[in-house]
Scaffold this motif. Sequence first.
Motif: not given
Ligand code: ZN
Length: 488
Positions: A297, A309, A343, A371, A437
């Motif tokens: 995204h 991200d 997204e 992602d 993450y």
């Molecule tokens: Zn994401």
Amino acid sequence: MAANSLGTDVSGRMHIFKPLLIATSLLALHGRISAAEPASTFSKTDLRAAKTLHERASKDDTAYQLVQSLTTEVGARSAGSAGDKAAVAWGVREMQRLGFSNVRTMEVKVPNWVRGEASFKVLAPSPQSMPTLALGGSVGTPPEGIESDAVMVKDLAALSALPADAVRGRIVFFNNRMERTRDGSGYGAAVPVRTAGPALAGSLGAVGVVIRSVGTSTDRFPHTGTTRYTPDGPRIPAVAISNPDADALERQFASGKPVRLRITSSSRDLPQAQSANVIGEIPGTDRADEIVILGAHLDSWDPGVGAIDDGAGVAIIMGAVKLIRELPVKPRRTIRVVLFANEEFGTSGSQAYTAAAASESARHVLGFEADFGAGPVWRLSSRVNPAQQPIVDQVYRALAPLKLARGNNEARGGADLDGLAKLGMALLSPDLDGTNYFDVHHTANDTLAQVDPAALRQSVTAFAIGAWLGAQNPGDWQPVTTPKPPRR
Ligand SMILES: [Zn+2]
């Protein structure tokens, strides 16, 4: 061994082979594999090309340059913002520069929520201010803020169990800790407090919500992310504070004295805006009407610049497909890159794309989604028709130099390909390591400094080899007919 050679064996050992004979006959009946032929295998040319991808990917920094460019020249790009528009233009320009074919945009309507400024103060028993972020989609407060006594609960179930007068008129503090996991399962367990907590608290008469961030870091960056109100329910302001500040607030509750809080936020909704999915491809050859899709995204949350991200995901798939395009051989199936709009705040880009795919003559047969950060890839999972398991095994063997773990056939995929996967599209999932993450996810700390170039190159290698071999499958990618389990 060919099955009919068993028939000529009239020795006393015949019975030993009989179960095998029956098993292969059953396979021939139920699958596409003939009992007389081994399962189809990749050609030597295709496997040699996979080796070439490995060699080139380990020296190619295209992906790092892409995420550097996106985070530096565009920066934050939440749906509807000026950064969002700039990101779409960036995607088109970079796909053209990399030599992708049929580069185009697909217009998508997106919400346009504006964060504004937020503050969070403990007024009593021990006054102090804490860094805060409004949850995405949250309504704002009056300019003077909201001030109230607070009640602390762990999660939705604990809130529901409280008597009504313990919640009415108060600010609810959700104090739930997220578990650190490699596969992201800790997020699925913790995130309902953010997505549904404010709606539930509002329905019980609360006036505001503060959550312990859905994140694993011990730094002082709060994590934002979407919250969803129910259509007819009350809409109360909701903010997040960091883990160490949530620890401090918890200690204030532990004093036994009333805890009084003040939240201010100027978040607000603007009218819907225009954004777009950005699409480019390498046209296929003899099976061009079958699409192998790679998705990531393009939007990001606004406090950081969306490096992990999902700038990294965008970079991984574009870097991988760039390497495939430079091979001396062309893919059989069409390899398509889609950078999805919005997204983060409702998957509008994915919904528009999935709806359009239904009327496209080409079929989406296999998907890859990136992602989950900047790598490395640690495991190969899949969600394929069981008849295609032997091909997944061969892809796994081609990835042997990366020493990946072998995941199961229950890959859940990401949010953007969820719609296509529910329609039966197969998924191959080079699983990105999510251990760290959620230290950075949805925070102001999501910057290029979080991207390790070596891990990114390794991820590009896995996606490039996976996508290439996926496009060369000598058999068919048959639809997956088992119901898709929900994403975590
Ligand atoms: Zn994401």
